[in-house]
Design a protein around this motif. Structure first.
Motif, PDB file in Angstrom:
ATOM      1  N   LEU A  73       0.820  -1.212   0.000  1.00  0.00           N
ATOM      2  CA  LEU A  73       0.000   0.000   0.000  1.00  0.00           C
ATOM      3  C   LEU A  73       0.855   1.264   0.000  1.00  0.00           C
ATOM      4  O   LEU A  73       0.355   2.354  -0.311  1.00  0.00           O
ATOM      5  CB  LEU A  73      -0.926  -0.009   1.217  1.00  0.00           C
ATOM      6  CG  LEU A  73      -2.012  -1.098   1.215  1.00  0.00           C
ATOM      7  CD1 LEU A  73      -2.663  -1.199   2.595  1.00  0.00           C
ATOM      8  CD2 LEU A  73      -3.059  -0.804   0.141  1.00  0.00           C
ATOM      9  N   CYS A  74       2.144   1.097   0.356  1.00  0.00           N
ATOM     10  CA  CYS A  74       3.060   2.256   0.414  1.00  0.00           C
ATOM     11  C   CYS A  74       4.004   2.318  -0.781  1.00  0.00           C
ATOM     12  O   CYS A  74       4.956   3.104  -0.769  1.00  0.00           O
ATOM     13  CB  CYS A  74       3.897   2.183   1.698  1.00  0.00           C
ATOM     14  SG  CYS A  74       3.001   2.683   3.175  1.00  0.00           S
ATOM     15  N   LYS A  75       3.782   1.518  -1.805  1.00  0.00           N
ATOM     16  CA  LYS A  75       4.752   1.409  -2.886  1.00  0.00           C
ATOM     17  C   LYS A  75       4.985   2.722  -3.617  1.00  0.00           C
ATOM     18  O   LYS A  75       6.049   2.955  -4.185  1.00  0.00           O
ATOM     19  CB  LYS A  75       4.307   0.335  -3.887  1.00  0.00           C
ATOM     20  CG  LYS A  75       2.987   0.610  -4.573  1.00  0.00           C
ATOM     21  CD  LYS A  75       2.599  -0.546  -5.498  1.00  0.00           C
ATOM     22  CE  LYS A  75       1.255  -0.283  -6.182  1.00  0.00           C
ATOM     23  NZ  LYS A  75       0.884  -1.424  -7.066  1.00  0.00           N
ATOM     24  N   ASP A  76       4.001   3.620  -3.598  1.00  0.00           N
ATOM     25  CA  ASP A  76       4.160   4.909  -4.277  1.00  0.00           C
ATOM     26  C   ASP A  76       4.607   6.013  -3.319  1.00  0.00           C
ATOM     27  O   ASP A  76       4.722   7.173  -3.723  1.00  0.00           O
ATOM     28  CB  ASP A  76       2.840   5.319  -4.946  1.00  0.00           C
ATOM     29  CG  ASP A  76       2.427   4.338  -6.038  1.00  0.00           C
ATOM     30  OD1 ASP A  76       3.329   3.783  -6.682  1.00  0.00           O
ATOM     31  OD2 ASP A  76       1.204   4.138  -6.216  1.00  0.00           O
ATOM     32  N   ARG A  77       4.837   5.663  -2.049  1.00  0.00           N
ATOM     33  CA  ARG A  77       5.217   6.678  -1.069  1.00  0.00           C
ATOM     34  C   ARG A  77       6.721   6.723  -0.821  1.00  0.00           C
ATOM     35  O   ARG A  77       7.221   7.595  -0.123  1.00  0.00           O
ATOM     36  CB  ARG A  77       4.502   6.415   0.261  1.00  0.00           C
ATOM     37  CG  ARG A  77       2.988   6.582   0.203  1.00  0.00           C
ATOM     38  CD  ARG A  77       2.388   6.517   1.612  1.00  0.00           C
ATOM     39  NE  ARG A  77       0.945   6.778   1.612  1.00  0.00           N
ATOM     40  CZ  ARG A  77       0.025   5.838   1.712  1.00  0.00           C
ATOM     41  NH1 ARG A  77       0.392   4.563   1.819  1.00  0.00           N
ATOM     42  NH2 ARG A  77      -1.250   6.154   1.712  1.00  0.00           N
ATOM     43  N   GLY A  78       7.453   5.773  -1.352  1.00  0.00           N
ATOM     44  CA  GLY A  78       8.898   5.742  -1.158  1.00  0.00           C
ATOM     45  C   GLY A  78       9.298   5.448   0.274  1.00  0.00           C
ATOM     46  O   GLY A  78      10.347   5.907   0.732  1.00  0.00           O
ATOM     47  N   ILE A  79       8.488   4.705   0.992  1.00  0.00           N
ATOM     48  CA  ILE A  79       8.742   4.379   2.400  1.00  0.00           C
ATOM     49  C   ILE A  79       8.749   2.869   2.580  1.00  0.00           C
ATOM     50  O   ILE A  79       7.911   2.158   2.013  1.00  0.00           O
ATOM     51  CB  ILE A  79       7.658   5.002   3.315  1.00  0.00           C
ATOM     52  CG1 ILE A  79       7.709   6.520   3.246  1.00  0.00           C
ATOM     53  CG2 ILE A  79       7.810   4.533   4.764  1.00  0.00           C
ATOM     54  CD1 ILE A  79       6.593   7.205   3.992  1.00  0.00           C
TER      55      ILE A  79
END
Length: 456
Positions: free
Chosen positions: A262-268
């Motif tokens: 779910l965080c793949k586009d947040r860079g975290i």
């Protein structure tokens, strides 16, 4: 079972077998130490099965000897708190008096219960609260109470070793360093039989007793008070339900993968621990059925030894932790997904760097404040304490591996989560949650929580 009582058989005080050459009669408390004066003692303990061949008297004698030798390295725990007050100029200084004290306390107790009576119930039995000393004490009480008590409670087929340590003297990292060393000393005949100078060089991890003071604060950190009633408060705990939830390696891996996807586009990158914290935060908030605009918080205790510049050594002895977390609304938390919640907690911890830590301490010096145990029912917060990274199950005391890690009465409130390594190892995590009974019942029926907990 709740009708059972813990019978105290004996108690005594133990002093260090000797003091290191560089020992100090007075140790001044740092701002982080002082901020804990109104908190409760740290109470953690280990439950063991008892062999029928165990001689309890021989065990107690060896443990007392081991405690005396261990205190030679952790000698502040054998002292008492003391306060020096002056009026001109006004000064209120709290410190550790390492010499004017009877020593650490050692208690031998008994209870007519079996190990299964403690582990079989769904909820942690209230009798466990009495396996520890310093029931309902706050750290400031260390002026008259021991800074450390080791209580050995005999069960019919088990032994519980409960350790209470003053939270103004130690944090969780230092707490378990002491227990780890005590276990090491107990198991090693060479250490127990060595002379004073040899002992100092034998233990695997000596504590660093040099207290760290931030810029602008010397070793005499004065508080702007004239009496402790101006900053010490006490509360009565409401009725709480305490349960330990066991999260397997597979369950944690799945929850972590879900959060990272779910965080793949947040860079975290989300850790297993932050994904688990976020899951619990979301689920507890949902079952509390709070209004959308209700302000909620989630905080975790962070060890800042390695975050300071220059970093403090891992064996720095004292308090060296700060809280990091997120404040939002119930609506925002639940309208977003697990990845969003995990990212908020991960970013908050990442922001707790040297600058942030020093800024917090600088503000404290300008306006000292004190952590307080939140014992009133106020459903707006989740706080995680302790750490699954602490070495808890490596402490054996000649009894084999512990069957459980348990905590006492203190530092408990609605929304407290205590983190332990899972007994099965491998990265598994146990979480002791304290909630009011209605919230606990609702959590046990929450689909998202059960799906994550029961995955194997």
């Amino acid at each position: 079972m709740e009708s059972q009582t813990v019978e105290h058989i004996s108690e005594c005080f133990i002093k260090p077998s000797h003091f290191p050459q560089d020992w100090k009669q007075t140790i001044h408390l740092t701002p982080i130490d002082l901020g804990c004066l109104s908190l409760d003692y740290i109470q953690k303990g280990l439950l063991f099965n008892k062999s029928p061949l165990l001689s309890i008297q021989a065990f107690l004698d060896r443990l007392k000897h081991s405690l005396s030798v261990t205190l030679s390295h952790f000698y502040p725990l054998s002292g008492r708190l003391a306060t020096k007050i002056t009026r001109d100029p006004q000064s209120y200084v709290v410190y550790i008096d390492c010499i004017n004290s009877p020593g650490a306390k050692f208690v031998h107790a008994k209870v007519n219960l079996r190990v299964s009576d403690i582990l079989s119930p769904t909820y942690v039995p209230c009798i466990v609260e009495h396996f520890f000393d310093h029931y309902k004490a706050v750290n400031h009480d260390g002026h008259s109470l021991s800074l450390l008590t080791l209580q050995v409670t005999e069960l019919t087929d088990g032994v519980f070793i409960g350790c209470s340590q003053n939270h103004s003297v130690v944090d969780g990292s230092s707490f378990w360093q002491f227990v780890n060393t005590l276990s090491e000393v107990f198991q090693d005949d060479k250490i127990l039989g060595s002379d004073q100078e040899e002992t100092l060089n034998i233990i695997s991890r000596s504590p660093n007793q040099e207290r760290w003071f931030p810029d602008g604060c010397g070793p005499l950190c004065s508080l702007p008070f004239t009496h402790h009633d101006q900053f010490i408060s006490r509360y009565e705990a409401p009725e709480l339900t305490k349960r330990i939830f066991h999260f397997s390696v597979a369950a944690l891996a799945r929850n972590k993968a879900k959060a990272n996807a779910l965080c793949k586009d947040r860079g975290i990158t989300i850790s297993s621990l932050q994904a688990l914290s976020a899951l619990i935060w979301r689920c507890v908030t949902r079952i509390r059925m709070l209004p959308k605009d209700h302000i909620i918080k989630c905080f975790t205790t962070v060890n800042i030894r390695s975050k300071l510049k220059p970093p403090l050594p891992p064996n720095y002895y004292g308090n060296c932790s700060q809280a990091a977390g997120k404040v939002t609304t119930a609506g925002e938390l639940l309208e977003n997904d697990l990845g969003w919640a995990a990212a908020q907690l991960t970013e908050a911890i990442a922001k707790l760097d040297d600058n942030a830590a020093r800024e917090t301490l600088a503000k404290w010096l300008q306006n000292p404040s004190f952590y307080r145990t939140r014992r009133s029912v106020n459903p707006d917060m989740i706080i995680f304490g302790s750490s699954p990274r602490f070495n808890m199950y490596g402490n054996e005391f000649g009894l084999g591996k512990a069957v459980a890690v348990l905590s006492g009465h203190d530092n408990k409130f609605d929304g407290k989560g205590t983190l332990y390594p899972g007994r099965q190892g491998g990265g598994s995590i146990d979480v002791e949650l304290c909630l009011c009974s209605n919230s606990m019942s609702a959590l046990e029926k929450d689909d998202e929580f059960l799906d994550a907990l029961n995955f194997s």
